[in-house]
Write a protein that holds these residues in place. Structure first.
Motif, short mmCIF file in Angstrom:
data_model
loop_
_atom_site.label_atom_id
_atom_site.label_comp_id
_atom_site.label_asym_id
_atom_site.label_seq_id
_atom_site.Cartn_x
_atom_site.Cartn_y
_atom_site.Cartn_z
N ALA A 57 0.82 -1.22 0.00
CA ALA A 57 0.00 0.00 0.00
C ALA A 57 0.85 1.26 0.00
O ALA A 57 1.94 1.31 0.57
CB ALA A 57 -0.91 0.00 1.23
N ASN A 285 -9.74 4.85 -5.30
CA ASN A 285 -10.48 3.60 -5.14
C ASN A 285 -11.95 3.81 -5.46
O ASN A 285 -12.51 4.86 -5.13
CB ASN A 285 -10.36 3.10 -3.70
N ILE A 312 -6.56 -0.10 9.44
CA ILE A 312 -6.39 1.15 10.18
C ILE A 312 -7.47 2.17 9.83
O ILE A 312 -7.37 3.34 10.19
CB ILE A 312 -5.00 1.79 9.90
N ASP A 352 -8.31 -3.83 -2.43
CA ASP A 352 -7.49 -3.03 -1.50
C ASP A 352 -8.25 -2.71 -0.21
O ASP A 352 -9.37 -2.19 -0.25
CB ASP A 352 -7.12 -1.73 -2.24
N GLY A 354 -8.23 -4.34 3.95
CA GLY A 354 -8.85 -5.43 4.69
C GLY A 354 -8.49 -6.80 4.14
O GLY A 354 -9.08 -7.80 4.51
N VAL A 355 -7.49 -6.85 3.25
CA VAL A 355 -6.97 -8.15 2.80
C VAL A 355 -5.91 -8.50 3.85
O VAL A 355 -4.81 -7.99 3.83
CB VAL A 355 -6.35 -8.06 1.40
N MET A 373 -3.81 -5.29 -2.89
CA MET A 373 -2.91 -4.32 -2.26
C MET A 373 -3.04 -4.53 -0.76
O MET A 373 -4.16 -4.64 -0.24
CB MET A 373 -3.34 -2.90 -2.65
N MET A 374 -1.90 -4.59 -0.06
CA MET A 374 -1.97 -4.78 1.39
C MET A 374 -1.06 -3.79 2.13
O MET A 374 0.04 -3.49 1.66
CB MET A 374 -1.56 -6.20 1.76
N GLY A 375 -1.54 -3.32 3.28
CA GLY A 375 -0.77 -2.42 4.11
C GLY A 375 -0.23 -3.15 5.33
O GLY A 375 0.98 -3.29 5.53
N TYR A 399 2.21 1.18 12.81
CA TYR A 399 1.46 1.17 11.55
C TYR A 399 0.36 2.21 11.67
O TYR A 399 -0.39 2.20 12.65
CB TYR A 399 0.88 -0.23 11.31
N GLY A 401 -2.64 4.86 9.48
CA GLY A 401 -3.38 5.12 8.25
C GLY A 401 -2.92 6.42 7.61
O GLY A 401 -2.43 7.33 8.29
N GLU A 402 -3.10 6.53 6.30
CA GLU A 402 -2.76 7.76 5.60
C GLU A 402 -3.73 8.89 5.95
O GLU A 402 -3.44 10.05 5.75
CB GLU A 402 -2.78 7.52 4.08
N GLY A 403 -4.89 8.51 6.48
CA GLY A 403 -5.86 9.53 6.89
C GLY A 403 -5.79 9.80 8.38
O GLY A 403 -6.69 10.43 8.96
N SER A 404 -4.75 9.28 9.05
CA SER A 404 -4.60 9.50 10.50
C SER A 404 -3.96 10.85 10.75
O SER A 404 -3.34 11.43 9.84
CB SER A 404 -3.73 8.40 11.11
N GLU A 422 -9.52 9.90 9.18
CA GLU A 422 -10.20 8.71 8.66
C GLU A 422 -9.38 7.45 8.95
O GLU A 422 -9.68 6.39 8.44
CB GLU A 422 -10.42 8.83 7.15
P1 IMP Z 1 -4.83 -3.05 5.21
O1 IMP Z 1 -4.05 -3.89 4.25
O2 IMP Z 1 -6.07 -3.71 5.70
O3 IMP Z 1 -3.99 -2.56 6.34
O4 IMP Z 1 -5.36 -1.78 4.39
C1 IMP Z 1 -4.52 -0.93 3.66
C2 IMP Z 1 -5.37 -0.01 2.81
O5 IMP Z 1 -6.17 0.83 3.65
C3 IMP Z 1 -4.60 0.97 1.95
O6 IMP Z 1 -4.13 0.40 0.76
C4 IMP Z 1 -5.63 2.07 1.69
O7 IMP Z 1 -6.52 1.74 0.65
C5 IMP Z 1 -6.43 2.06 2.98
N1 IMP Z 1 -6.03 3.15 3.89
C6 IMP Z 1 -4.79 3.60 4.19
N2 IMP Z 1 -4.82 4.56 5.13
C7 IMP Z 1 -6.12 4.74 5.43
C8 IMP Z 1 -6.79 5.60 6.34
O8 IMP Z 1 -6.20 6.37 7.11
N3 IMP Z 1 -8.15 5.52 6.34
C9 IMP Z 1 -8.83 4.67 5.52
N4 IMP Z 1 -8.25 3.80 4.70
C10 IMP Z 1 -6.89 3.85 4.64
#
Ligand code: IMP
Length: 497
Positions: A57, A285, A312, A352, A354-355, A373-375, A399, A401-404, A422
């Motif tokens: 991500a 997205n 996140i 993208d 929640g995977v 895509m995974m974060g 770890y 979020g980009e919206g944190s 977010e």
């Molecule tokens: P994860 O793999 O479940 O940790 O999710 C990662 C994905 O969450 C990223 O690729 C983005 O699409 C999304 N994301 C990243 N930062 C934020 C945030 O701050 N708020 C909402 N979605 C986010």
């Protein structure tokens, strides 16, 4: 009255299971391919692809240049984050593109530097071998941790302890890894400085890196054998950012946006496509058919789908918008397949947010996604750009979020945004090096595909049979009704590999 109210709940990946298909003898891990298109390319179908259907991500705590280099070597790609200055994102891309397999641009020291000072650099960088150069960059010697003891030599200078140039095996103008490897083997050395014809230091080649390099059959690269680099842009400063990324030779640009079904995004895609037609754009997205078609018509060559599911992410809580990722994939894949039938253009879809576990990856692929895509998965790795910390005897990595609030710090200054967040900040358990984790993930995906009797992702899309499962059935699918000790019981929610 609302335009539409759907009383069917939207579904997450966790709610699906695969039914086995018929497995032929040939359908085994060695023969199953995970190769998948990264973006649509009209000129050359095979130009942009992944050998592992996973990308990391575009997040500050996930995808810097180290992740970009290592993941491309292993068959995926990292999407460099855009919540940093355009200059620093372009530098990261340049590091990936300039990374010559096995050839390292080292930190150098000067001959008159005190050993105590060099020891500080060693501690800061974690590097234990330093080439010594003069003011013109000419190589004069080599010093490694075996050449001094800081408790005895702190006040000496590097020149007192280094191995002088005449006693170091060097390679002049070598560009082929195999050749460097041969010299290292024959000289019984572990490191080889590479110099130009005038004696200036170009690179170091380490024997341990060569072994890794010769062992990367899945590496993804461009026609000049440089690793593939992908970077994200936002819909605000793309006119400044894209030229710098293009100069750094970025291969593909992904737009980073929580809601891509917007005029801003279509404008961004059009501008990039018109001004940089050689750089394909991944849009997103989106979570609806309409969103998919809108971005494809604007020129997107792949689409990220998903909203509100990230580990996140608090978008659903804050704004009430979002959709279960499985329902999103099913809906958008239907539009993608129809678009393909009508136009012959196949637009890859990335699932993208929640995977979380490997089985989520497999279900996403079975439902029709081309890659995920995974974060969180990558934030746990050595190569993510964060430092390890110990919490309650567990080694963790931060770890966020980009919206944190944390990620938005850089942005607030720039756009004066940030009325609400977010995303959240937290920690994930450290997992070690990517190359020690990814093989297990790949093995599990291939094992599922083998059980379903398919040899590649295209066959998986065509032949997968899936079923919704009940909450009780999910419970039954885990180890149950036995005592596994404290370790086993903490495994309630499998969120690792
Ligand atoms: P994860 O793999 O479940 O940790 O999710 C990662 C994905 O969450 C990223 O690729 C983005 O699409 C999304 N994301 C990243 N930062 C934020 C945030 O701050 N708020 C909402 N979605 C986010």
């Amino acid at each position: 009255m609302a335009k539409s109210i759907n009383l069917e709940p939207s579904r997450t990946l966790m709610e699906f299971r695969l039914l086995p298909g018929f497995t032929k003898l040939a359908c085994n891990a060695a023969n199953i391919s995970l190769k998948t298109p990264l973006v649509y390319s009209a000129q050359n179908e095979d130009k942009y692809y992944l050998n592992v259907p996973i990308i990391s991500a575009a997040m500050q705590s996930v995808s810097g240049h180290k992740m970009g280099i290592e993941l491309a070597k292993l068959g995926g790609v990292a999407v460099i984050y855009c919540s940093q200055t355009a200059e620093s994102a372009a530098k990261m891309v340049a590091k990936i593109k300039n990374h010559k397999a096995g050839f390292v641009k080292p930190k150098t020291v000067k001959a008159n530097m005190k050993i105590s000072e060099m020891f500080k650099i060693r501690e800061e960088t974690g590097h234990s071998t330093f080439p010594v150069v003069d003011d013109n960059g000419v190589f004069v010697g080599l010093i490694s941790k075996w050449d001094y003891d800081v408790s005895l030599h702190a006040d000496c200078i590097v020149a007192d302890r280094m191995i002088k140039k005449e006693n170091v095996e060097v390679g002049i103008g070598i560009t082929k890894l195999e050749k460097a490897n041969k010299i290292l083997l024959e000289s019984h050395k572990s490191v080889l400085p590479i110099l130009d014809a005038n004696g200036k230091l170009l690179h170091l080649v380490f024997r341990k890196d060569i072994n890794d390099q010769l062992d990367n059959p899945l590496e993804v690269h461009d026609e000049k054998k440089r690793l593939i680099a992908v970077a994200s842009v936002n819909t605000h400063d793309y006119k400044v950012r894209v030229p710098l990324l293009a100069e750094a030779n970025v291969d593909v640009i992904a737009i980073d946006s929580s809601d891509g079904h917007t005029e801003y995004q279509a404008d961004t895609i059009r501008w990039i496509s018109e001004n940089y037609p050689q750089i394909p754009v991944i849009g997103g997205n989106v979570i609806t058919k309409e969103g998919f078609l809108y971005l494809v018509e604007a020129g997107a060559k792949a689409i990220k789908v998903g909203m509100g599911g990230g580990s996140i992410c608090i978008t659903q809580e804050q704004k009430g918008t979002g959709r279960g990722l499985a329902t999103t994939i099913i809906d958008v894949v239907e539009a993608r397949d129809k678009y393909f039938q009508e136009t012959g253009i196949y637009i890859p879809i990335s699932a993208d947010g929640g995977v979380t576990s490997t089985k989520d990856v497999t279900i996403a692929l079975a439902l029709g996604a081309d890659y995920v895509m995974m974060g969180r998965y990558f934030a746990r790795m050595e190569e993510s750009p964060t430092n390890k910390i110990v919490i309650n005897n567990h080694v963790m990595k931060p770890y966020w979020g980009e919206g944190s609030a944390r990620a938005q710090q850089w942005k607030e200054k720039r756009y004066n945004q940030g009325k609400f967040v977010e995303g959240v900040e937290g920690f994930v358990e450290y997992a070690g090096r990517l190359r020690d984790n990814l093989p297990e993930t790949i093995a599990k995906i291939k094992a599922s595909m083998g059980t379903c009797g398919v040899m590649n992702i295209k066959e998986f899309h065509q032949n997968a049979e899936l079923e919704l499962v009940s909450a009780l059935s999910i419970r039954e699918g885990k180890a149950h009704d036995i005592y596994q000790g404290a370790e086993g019981n903490s495994n309630e929610n499998e969120t690792t590999n």
